[in-house]
Write a protein that holds these residues in place. Sequence first.
Motif, short mmCIF file in Angstrom:
data_model
loop_
_atom_site.label_atom_id
_atom_site.label_comp_id
_atom_site.label_asym_id
_atom_site.label_seq_id
_atom_site.Cartn_x
_atom_site.Cartn_y
_atom_site.Cartn_z
N LEU A 298 9.50 -7.80 1.89
CA LEU A 298 9.27 -7.02 0.67
C LEU A 298 9.33 -5.53 0.98
O LEU A 298 8.62 -5.04 1.84
CB LEU A 298 7.90 -7.36 0.08
CG LEU A 298 7.39 -6.49 -1.08
CD1 LEU A 298 8.28 -6.67 -2.31
CD2 LEU A 298 5.93 -6.82 -1.41
N ARG A 299 10.20 -4.83 0.25
CA ARG A 299 10.28 -3.38 0.36
C ARG A 299 9.52 -2.78 -0.84
O ARG A 299 9.83 -3.12 -1.99
CB ARG A 299 11.73 -2.90 0.38
CG ARG A 299 12.49 -3.35 1.62
CD ARG A 299 13.95 -2.96 1.54
NE ARG A 299 14.13 -1.51 1.54
CZ ARG A 299 14.47 -0.80 2.60
NH1 ARG A 299 14.65 -1.37 3.78
NH2 ARG A 299 14.64 0.51 2.51
N ILE B 113 7.50 0.09 3.64
CA ILE B 113 7.05 1.09 2.66
C ILE B 113 8.10 2.19 2.59
O ILE B 113 8.48 2.78 3.60
CB ILE B 113 5.69 1.67 3.07
CG1 ILE B 113 4.63 0.55 3.09
CG2 ILE B 113 5.27 2.77 2.11
CD1 ILE B 113 3.30 0.99 3.66
N THR B 114 8.58 2.45 1.36
CA THR B 114 9.62 3.45 1.17
C THR B 114 9.24 4.39 0.03
O THR B 114 8.14 4.33 -0.50
CB THR B 114 10.97 2.78 0.84
OG1 THR B 114 10.93 2.22 -0.47
CG2 THR B 114 11.30 1.69 1.85
N GLY B 115 10.17 5.24 -0.38
CA GLY B 115 9.98 6.13 -1.50
C GLY B 115 11.23 6.15 -2.34
O GLY B 115 11.93 5.14 -2.40
N ASP C 238 4.21 -7.72 9.87
CA ASP C 238 5.02 -6.55 10.20
C ASP C 238 4.91 -5.52 9.09
O ASP C 238 5.17 -5.84 7.93
CB ASP C 238 6.48 -6.99 10.39
CG ASP C 238 7.36 -5.88 10.94
OD1 ASP C 238 7.59 -4.89 10.22
OD2 ASP C 238 7.84 -5.98 12.08
N ILE C 239 4.52 -4.30 9.43
CA ILE C 239 4.47 -3.20 8.47
C ILE C 239 5.29 -2.04 9.02
O ILE C 239 5.02 -1.54 10.12
CB ILE C 239 3.04 -2.70 8.20
CG1 ILE C 239 2.11 -3.86 7.84
CG2 ILE C 239 3.04 -1.67 7.08
CD1 ILE C 239 0.66 -3.45 7.71
N SER C 240 6.28 -1.62 8.27
CA SER C 240 7.12 -0.50 8.69
C SER C 240 7.24 0.50 7.55
O SER C 240 6.82 0.24 6.42
CB SER C 240 8.50 -0.99 9.13
OG SER C 240 9.14 -1.67 8.07
N MET C 241 7.82 1.65 7.85
CA MET C 241 7.97 2.70 6.83
C MET C 241 9.26 3.47 7.06
O MET C 241 9.64 3.74 8.20
CB MET C 241 6.79 3.67 6.90
CG MET C 241 6.89 4.84 5.91
SD MET C 241 5.52 6.03 6.10
CE MET C 241 4.15 5.05 5.48
N THR C 242 9.93 3.80 5.96
CA THR C 242 11.06 4.72 6.01
C THR C 242 10.62 6.06 5.44
O THR C 242 10.09 6.13 4.33
CB THR C 242 12.25 4.18 5.20
OG1 THR C 242 12.72 2.98 5.79
CG2 THR C 242 13.39 5.19 5.18
N ARG D 185 12.46 -6.23 -3.77
CA ARG D 185 11.98 -4.86 -3.83
C ARG D 185 10.99 -4.68 -4.98
O ARG D 185 11.18 -5.23 -6.06
CB ARG D 185 13.16 -3.90 -4.02
CG ARG D 185 14.08 -3.82 -2.81
CD ARG D 185 15.34 -3.03 -3.14
NE ARG D 185 16.08 -2.68 -1.95
CZ ARG D 185 16.92 -3.49 -1.34
NH1 ARG D 185 17.13 -4.70 -1.82
NH2 ARG D 185 17.57 -3.10 -0.24
N LEU D 186 9.98 -3.87 -4.72
CA LEU D 186 9.00 -3.49 -5.74
C LEU D 186 9.07 -1.99 -5.91
O LEU D 186 8.92 -1.23 -4.95
CB LEU D 186 7.59 -3.91 -5.31
CG LEU D 186 6.44 -3.48 -6.25
CD1 LEU D 186 6.57 -4.15 -7.60
CD2 LEU D 186 5.09 -3.79 -5.60
N THR D 187 9.29 -1.54 -7.15
CA THR D 187 9.37 -0.10 -7.41
C THR D 187 7.99 0.47 -7.67
O THR D 187 7.02 -0.25 -7.92
CB THR D 187 10.26 0.18 -8.64
OG1 THR D 187 9.63 -0.36 -9.81
CG2 THR D 187 11.64 -0.42 -8.47
N SER D 188 7.89 1.78 -7.61
CA SER D 188 6.60 2.45 -7.78
C SER D 188 6.02 2.26 -9.17
O SER D 188 4.81 2.40 -9.37
CB SER D 188 6.73 3.95 -7.48
OG SER D 188 7.67 4.57 -8.35
N ASP D 189 6.87 1.96 -10.15
CA ASP D 189 6.39 1.74 -11.51
C ASP D 189 6.28 0.26 -11.86
O ASP D 189 6.22 -0.12 -13.04
CB ASP D 189 7.25 2.48 -12.54
CG ASP D 189 8.72 2.09 -12.47
OD1 ASP D 189 9.11 1.36 -11.53
OD2 ASP D 189 9.48 2.50 -13.36
N GLY D 190 6.28 -0.60 -10.83
CA GLY D 190 5.94 -2.00 -11.05
C GLY D 190 7.05 -2.92 -11.48
O GLY D 190 6.82 -3.89 -12.20
N ARG D 191 8.27 -2.67 -11.01
CA ARG D 191 9.38 -3.57 -11.32
C ARG D 191 9.85 -4.28 -10.06
O ARG D 191 9.99 -3.65 -9.01
CB ARG D 191 10.54 -2.79 -11.95
CG ARG D 191 10.22 -2.20 -13.31
CD ARG D 191 11.35 -1.35 -13.85
NE ARG D 191 11.57 -0.17 -13.03
CZ ARG D 191 12.70 0.11 -12.41
NH1 ARG D 191 13.74 -0.71 -12.52
NH2 ARG D 191 12.83 1.20 -11.69
#
Length: 328
Positions: A15-16, A67-69, A93-97, A262-268
């Motif tokens: 999951l991103r 975790i991304t932006g 596993d937890i990673s970040m871009t 993928r999960l977007t910051s606004d919940g999609r």
Amino acid sequence: MKILIDKYGRKIDYLRISVTDRCNLRCIYCIPQFGVLQTREEDMLSIKEIVSFVKVASSHGIKKIKITGGEPLLRKDIVSLVSCIKEIDSITDISMTTNGVLLKKYASDLKKAGLKKLNISLDSLCSDKYKEITKIGKLKDVLTGIETAMELEFPQVKVNTVIIRDINFDEILDFVRFSTETGITVKFIEYMPTKNSLDGYAKKFVSADEMRFLCSEAYSLLPAVVDGNGPAKYYVIPGTNGTIGFISPLSCKFCSDCNRIRLTSDGRLLSCLYAQECVDIKDSLRKGPDIDEVTKLLYRAIVSKPASHSLTVEDKQMDFCSMMRIGG
């Protein structure tokens, strides 16, 4: 534990999460220079809501989180988010871009919170060109962030480099040398088209095969296996600590092995980077959450996952805003 399997038999365990669509850079291939309409703060998922979804997803087979932006380090609660996800037993596993600009400030706390892997976006090793690409960025900030991560001995640090002809194509071998000198893995990524791509996109596109051929003329490359969640094909350079990878979303699609949502910051929820449809889970998360309803929506997203994206070098389906909110 249940396992998420899509209708094409692919196991979905990755999951991103895009935690924000805001960024402190204005890269020419990512953000239109006329600006974008950002998600309102009240419409962005809270830590509690994100963690609630991760708990549901992890109970159905999600094990790896990226975790991304936007730029995730712009969220003031980012360390707390990592810490909360780390407490979920089934997440392995937890990673970040990140673009690395703020990494020096947050690296130590992120590692203590449980972040294991860092992918740092860096498209030039030349200060002037980096400023040209990012508009407001300073190369030294990113390099300092990378140095800090290495000093803290993060289990894994990689650099992501999008190659665009006539912009940074001439730096490919510089990045290979950077890898041999630092031991940091460099991943070369094909430039993805958007509705607002730079003029003459097709002429600026560089395939992974062309990048690899250029590298092989200067260095011996041996195929290698490198731990990671993505589709890169890796090579080590004998006699050095260098490792390079190539990601080819257009010239050699890897959709048949895609294991992500993928999960977007606004919940999609999106089942594909270029998905034309999404599943909105924000309201369900804000109800309590309703675990059964969230689970149904999760499976709806999995069922909608296409066999493959249909994007080609000539297409420009995605707009800048979508790419920013999805997180690449």
